[in-house]
Design a protein around this motif. Structure first.
Motif, mmCIF file in Angstrom:
data_model
loop_
_atom_site.group_PDB
_atom_site.id
_atom_site.type_symbol
_atom_site.label_atom_id
_atom_site.label_comp_id
_atom_site.label_asym_id
_atom_site.label_seq_id
_atom_site.Cartn_x
_atom_site.Cartn_y
_atom_site.Cartn_z
ATOM 1 N N PHE A 177 0.208 7.493 0.678
ATOM 2 C CA PHE A 177 -0.257 6.668 -0.049
ATOM 3 C C PHE A 177 -1.122 5.712 0.856
ATOM 4 O O PHE A 177 -2.309 5.462 0.595
ATOM 5 C CB PHE A 177 0.696 6.016 -0.775
ATOM 6 C CG PHE A 177 0.114 4.831 -1.920
ATOM 7 C CD1 PHE A 177 -0.978 4.980 -2.391
ATOM 8 C CD2 PHE A 177 0.897 3.646 -1.697
ATOM 9 C CE1 PHE A 177 -1.388 4.096 -3.387
ATOM 10 C CE2 PHE A 177 0.360 2.513 -2.442
ATOM 11 C CZ PHE A 177 -0.850 2.765 -3.227
ATOM 12 N N ALA A 178 -0.570 4.953 1.638
ATOM 13 C CA ALA A 178 -1.227 4.218 2.532
ATOM 14 C C ALA A 178 -2.198 4.580 3.208
ATOM 15 O O ALA A 178 -3.390 3.892 3.272
ATOM 16 C CB ALA A 178 -0.270 3.299 3.632
ATOM 17 N N ASN A 179 -2.252 5.529 3.891
ATOM 18 C CA ASN A 179 -3.194 6.350 4.676
ATOM 19 C C ASN A 179 -4.349 6.674 3.863
ATOM 20 O O ASN A 179 -5.614 6.515 4.498
ATOM 21 C CB ASN A 179 -2.645 7.681 5.552
ATOM 22 C CG ASN A 179 -1.994 7.274 6.850
ATOM 23 O OD1 ASN A 179 -2.672 6.562 7.605
ATOM 24 N ND2 ASN A 179 -0.770 7.774 6.959
ATOM 25 N N LEU B 295 -15.382 -5.790 7.008
ATOM 26 C CA LEU B 295 -14.409 -4.867 6.269
ATOM 27 C C LEU B 295 -13.080 -4.986 6.448
ATOM 28 O O LEU B 295 -12.415 -4.490 5.589
ATOM 29 C CB LEU B 295 -14.987 -3.319 6.701
ATOM 30 C CG LEU B 295 -16.401 -3.096 6.436
ATOM 31 C CD1 LEU B 295 -16.929 -1.784 7.289
ATOM 32 C CD2 LEU B 295 -16.603 -2.497 4.900
ATOM 33 N N GLY B 296 -12.711 -5.528 7.488
ATOM 34 C CA GLY B 296 -11.265 -5.668 7.951
ATOM 35 C C GLY B 296 -10.789 -6.569 6.755
ATOM 36 O O GLY B 296 -9.470 -6.413 6.525
ATOM 37 N N LEU B 297 -11.322 -7.747 6.552
ATOM 38 C CA LEU B 297 -11.029 -8.666 5.623
ATOM 39 C C LEU B 297 -10.736 -7.984 4.144
ATOM 40 O O LEU B 297 -9.856 -8.552 3.569
ATOM 41 C CB LEU B 297 -11.958 -9.801 5.422
ATOM 42 C CG LEU B 297 -11.907 -10.944 6.857
ATOM 43 C CD1 LEU B 297 -12.921 -11.824 6.732
ATOM 44 C CD2 LEU B 297 -10.675 -11.390 6.898
ATOM 45 N N ILE B 298 -11.834 -7.165 3.789
ATOM 46 C CA ILE B 298 -11.862 -6.472 2.468
ATOM 47 C C ILE B 298 -10.303 -5.651 2.449
ATOM 48 O O ILE B 298 -9.594 -5.608 1.419
ATOM 49 C CB ILE B 298 -12.894 -5.667 2.285
ATOM 50 C CG1 ILE B 298 -14.013 -6.613 1.972
ATOM 51 C CG2 ILE B 298 -12.750 -4.681 1.074
ATOM 52 C CD1 ILE B 298 -15.581 -5.935 1.984
ATOM 53 N N MET B 299 -10.090 -4.810 3.863
ATOM 54 C CA MET B 299 -9.072 -4.198 3.562
ATOM 55 C C MET B 299 -7.675 -4.840 3.371
ATOM 56 O O MET B 299 -6.659 -4.572 2.662
ATOM 57 C CB MET B 299 -8.890 -3.443 4.814
ATOM 58 C CG MET B 299 -9.837 -2.285 5.374
ATOM 59 S SD MET B 299 -10.229 -1.106 3.737
ATOM 60 C CE MET B 299 -8.718 -0.330 4.034
ATOM 61 N N PHE B 300 -7.558 -6.109 4.340
ATOM 62 C CA PHE B 300 -6.613 -7.203 3.959
ATOM 63 C C PHE B 300 -6.551 -7.412 2.294
ATOM 64 O O PHE B 300 -5.248 -7.494 1.848
ATOM 65 C CB PHE B 300 -6.455 -8.192 4.731
ATOM 66 C CG PHE B 300 -6.012 -8.093 6.218
ATOM 67 C CD1 PHE B 300 -4.629 -8.019 6.429
ATOM 68 C CD2 PHE B 300 -6.857 -7.871 7.198
ATOM 69 C CE1 PHE B 300 -4.078 -7.843 7.649
ATOM 70 C CE2 PHE B 300 -6.403 -7.691 8.515
ATOM 71 C CZ PHE B 300 -4.955 -7.706 8.606
ATOM 72 N N PHE C 51 0.820 -0.323 5.505
ATOM 73 C CA PHE C 51 -0.937 -0.627 5.365
ATOM 74 C C PHE C 51 -1.059 -1.875 6.133
ATOM 75 O O PHE C 51 -2.161 -1.704 6.763
ATOM 76 C CB PHE C 51 -1.050 -0.847 3.777
ATOM 77 C CG PHE C 51 -2.465 -0.840 3.546
ATOM 78 C CD1 PHE C 51 -3.221 0.142 3.511
ATOM 79 C CD2 PHE C 51 -2.754 -2.098 3.176
ATOM 80 C CE1 PHE C 51 -4.497 -0.155 2.926
ATOM 81 C CE2 PHE C 51 -4.269 -2.311 2.776
ATOM 82 C CZ PHE C 51 -4.964 -1.276 2.740
ATOM 83 N N LEU C 52 -0.158 -2.770 6.201
ATOM 84 C CA LEU C 52 -0.891 -4.155 6.791
ATOM 85 C C LEU C 52 -0.807 -3.822 8.437
ATOM 86 O O LEU C 52 -1.927 -4.307 9.042
ATOM 87 C CB LEU C 52 0.189 -5.409 6.667
ATOM 88 C CG LEU C 52 0.056 -6.047 5.388
ATOM 89 C CD1 LEU C 52 1.179 -7.029 5.294
ATOM 90 C CD2 LEU C 52 -1.116 -6.741 5.117
ATOM 91 N N LEU C 53 -0.139 -3.043 8.940
ATOM 92 C CA LEU C 53 -0.174 -2.631 10.478
ATOM 93 C C LEU C 53 -1.408 -1.698 10.650
ATOM 94 O O LEU C 53 -2.023 -1.783 11.684
ATOM 95 C CB LEU C 53 1.365 -1.866 10.888
ATOM 96 C CG LEU C 53 2.300 -2.649 10.942
ATOM 97 C CD1 LEU C 53 3.780 -1.710 10.998
ATOM 98 C CD2 LEU C 53 2.296 -3.546 12.137
ATOM 99 N N LEU D 253 9.173 4.241 8.924
ATOM 100 C CA LEU D 253 7.776 4.081 8.679
ATOM 101 C C LEU D 253 7.029 3.202 9.312
ATOM 102 O O LEU D 253 6.017 3.136 9.919
ATOM 103 C CB LEU D 253 7.450 4.012 7.307
ATOM 104 C CG LEU D 253 5.874 4.307 6.874
ATOM 105 C CD1 LEU D 253 5.304 5.454 7.275
ATOM 106 C CD2 LEU D 253 6.127 3.992 5.222
ATOM 107 N N ASN D 254 7.460 1.856 9.375
ATOM 108 C CA ASN D 254 6.921 0.945 10.064
ATOM 109 C C ASN D 254 6.826 1.132 11.700
ATOM 110 O O ASN D 254 5.905 0.596 12.179
ATOM 111 C CB ASN D 254 7.556 -0.331 9.993
ATOM 112 C CG ASN D 254 7.652 -0.979 8.418
ATOM 113 O OD1 ASN D 254 6.576 -0.866 7.741
ATOM 114 N ND2 ASN D 254 8.453 -1.728 8.080
ATOM 115 N N GLY D 255 7.753 1.969 12.139
ATOM 116 C CA GLY D 255 7.563 2.209 13.523
ATOM 117 C C GLY D 255 6.297 2.873 13.882
ATOM 118 O O GLY D 255 5.715 2.937 14.774
ATOM 119 N N ALA D 256 6.003 3.789 12.889
ATOM 120 C CA ALA D 256 4.800 4.534 12.891
ATOM 121 C C ALA D 256 3.358 3.707 12.963
ATOM 122 O O ALA D 256 2.501 3.945 13.509
ATOM 123 C CB ALA D 256 4.672 5.914 11.927
#
Length: 458
Positions: free
Chosen positions: A64-66, A117-122, A145-147, A204-207
């Motif tokens: 989902f996040a990817n 684009l980075g700000l939009i992604m956040f 997703f934040l990482l 997952l956060n480690g990834a």
């Protein structure tokens, strides 16, 4: 290397032996690009393989996040792709002063775009709970997703410099850096996902942390390489002395933005498909991620050959040798179609075994194996559309193909996926049949556009 065969008419009959120099040149350019492209998709593929052994919900959250993140990632990549035909055209003409002007204005344009684009992604982070996923998947996906978002600007900086070097025909540096970055990603994934050698077990956060570290390393390694290589350093020293040019910046965006939309339309189509897969359930979404991960792997090889094709075509455009341009484009097309056909056959015969690389869940494996049969067919159409689109980019023909892509993927493909999956009750396979239709129509339209351009040149 620029071949000159302009004494022959564009549509004169060509023997297979005449293509051999073009095969050799395209493969020489393509091999490093292919390795680099495999490296880019391998970051998420490796994450999925390692996270999949933690749990099915974690794999679904990574999927989902990817899929959401890749919309912004590929849009940014598309903007950077716009610099390659411009630099390739100037380089093919021997206009070195113009090459360094493109370099300076390109990096500036790409960094500003990356920031926006980075700000939009956040901002999209706050919309994740409203995308129809299960609460368990959404909660796991949010910090991951934040990482990924934090890795966006260094990722874009790497791609900006990478596209410059590919424009001047050097595709090896990015390959070396990508290999190193993937090794970094694997090491930190292993340490942080599973909590090895005293590191915290982050799942997952480690990834996500591993991906962030590897993407920060990529532009740093590029910087070190450039500083230690006088021949490459001179480009950047000369570029620093050049003025900013509104005309150059607009030219970069005039080509880059339509390319970005071409890419993003396809990515959005696949992203919407993944979201619809999540409506069917976590198991279906996990199976989709397994199958699409393997399809993405072969696609990236075709994309690498296609990006080398853009370089070749732009160089031939620089010397206005349209016969050689046609031969270069067809040589790449033949290579891609043969490769994707072989991969499709491989998918069919190994469909019951490949999914076990990602998960031991029998339900996920069963659904994924069914999807791979459809994937084997759309491999060929996917290869056709990407190589034809790369040819049009090398000719700086980007506007009409953008609308063609929109029509094929969003007007035809996605509605077909929804109709087949939810109205005709074909489930996951229905979504993938929609993919097949969209890719097939896109490939045909891009090919017809290329033939039209050749007739104009003739």
């Amino acid at each position: 290397m620029v071949f000159v065969v302009s004494e022959k008419p564009i549509f004169a009959r060509v023997k297979l032996a005449d293509y051999i120099p073009f095969y050799k040149r395209n493969l020489r350019l393509a091999l490093p690009v292919v390795v680099s492209q495999i490296g880019q998709v391998s970051v998420s593929l490796i994450d999925n393989m390692m996270v999949g052994h933690v749990g099915t919900t974690e794999l679904a959250a990574a999927s989902f996040a990817n899929n959401v993140f890749m919309i912004g990632m590929f849009f940014g990549m598309g903007i950077t792709f716009g610099i390659t035909p411009l630099i390739g055209n100037s380089f093919g003409n021997g206009k070195m002063n113009e090459v360094v002007v493109w370099l300076k204005n390109g990096i500036f344009t790409h960094l500003v775009a990356a920031l926006g684009l980075g700000l939009i992604m956040f901002g999209i982070y706050f919309l994740l709970p409203f995308m129809g996923q299960t609460p368990a998947v959404t909660e796991l996906a949010k910090p991951y997703f934040l990482l990924l978002c934090l890795s966006y600007i260094p990722f874009m900086l790497f791609f900006s410099v990478k596209q410059f070097f590919e424009g001047i025909g050097n595709t090896k540096i990015a390959m070396h850096i990508t290999i190193a970055a993937n090794l970094i990603n694997i090491i930190f994934n292993y340490l942080l996902i599973y909590g090895k050698f005293g590191f915290p077990e982050m799942g997952l956060n480690g990834a996500g942390v591993g991906t962030l570290i590897s993407r920060i390393a990529m532009p740093l390694l590029f910087f070190i390489y450039i500083i230690k290589t006088p021949g490459f350093k001179s480009y950047f020293v000369l570029a620093h002395q050049q003025p900013f040019s509104k005309q150059k910046i607009f030219s970069i965006l005039r080509i880059g933005i339509p390319i970005a939309f071409q890419i993003i339309v396809e990515v959005i189509a696949f992203g919407i498909g993944a979201i619809m897969m999540g409506w069917l359930g976590e198991v279906q979404l996990a199976a989709h991620q397994v199958a699409i991960g393997m399809a993405s792997f072969t696609y990236m090889i075709s994309l690498g050959i296609s990006q080398a094709n853009t370089i070749s075509v732009s160089h031939q455009m620089g010397v206005k040798d349209y016969k050689a341009l046609k031969m270069a484009a067809f040589a790449s097309t033949q290579l891609v179609l043969v490769f994707m056909s072989l991969m499709g056959i491989l998918f069919i015969f190994t469909r019951n075994y490949l999914p076990f690389l990602f998960t031991a869940d029998p339900e996920v494996v069963k659904i994924a194996s069914g999807l791979l049969i459809i994937g084997a067919i759309f491999q060929v159409f996917d290869g056709l559309q990407v190589v034809m689109l790369s040819t049009l980019r090398g000719m700086a023909d980007v506007r009409l193909p953008m609308f063609m892509a929109f029509f094929a993927y969003l007007v035809l493909g996605i509605p077909t996926s929804y109709l087949l999956a939810f109205k005709l009750m074909l489930g996951p396979q229905g979504i993938w049949y929609g993919y097949l239709l969209g890719l097939g129509i896109a490939g045909i339209l891009f090919y017809l556009r290329f033939q039209y351009n050749l007739k104009k040149k003739a």
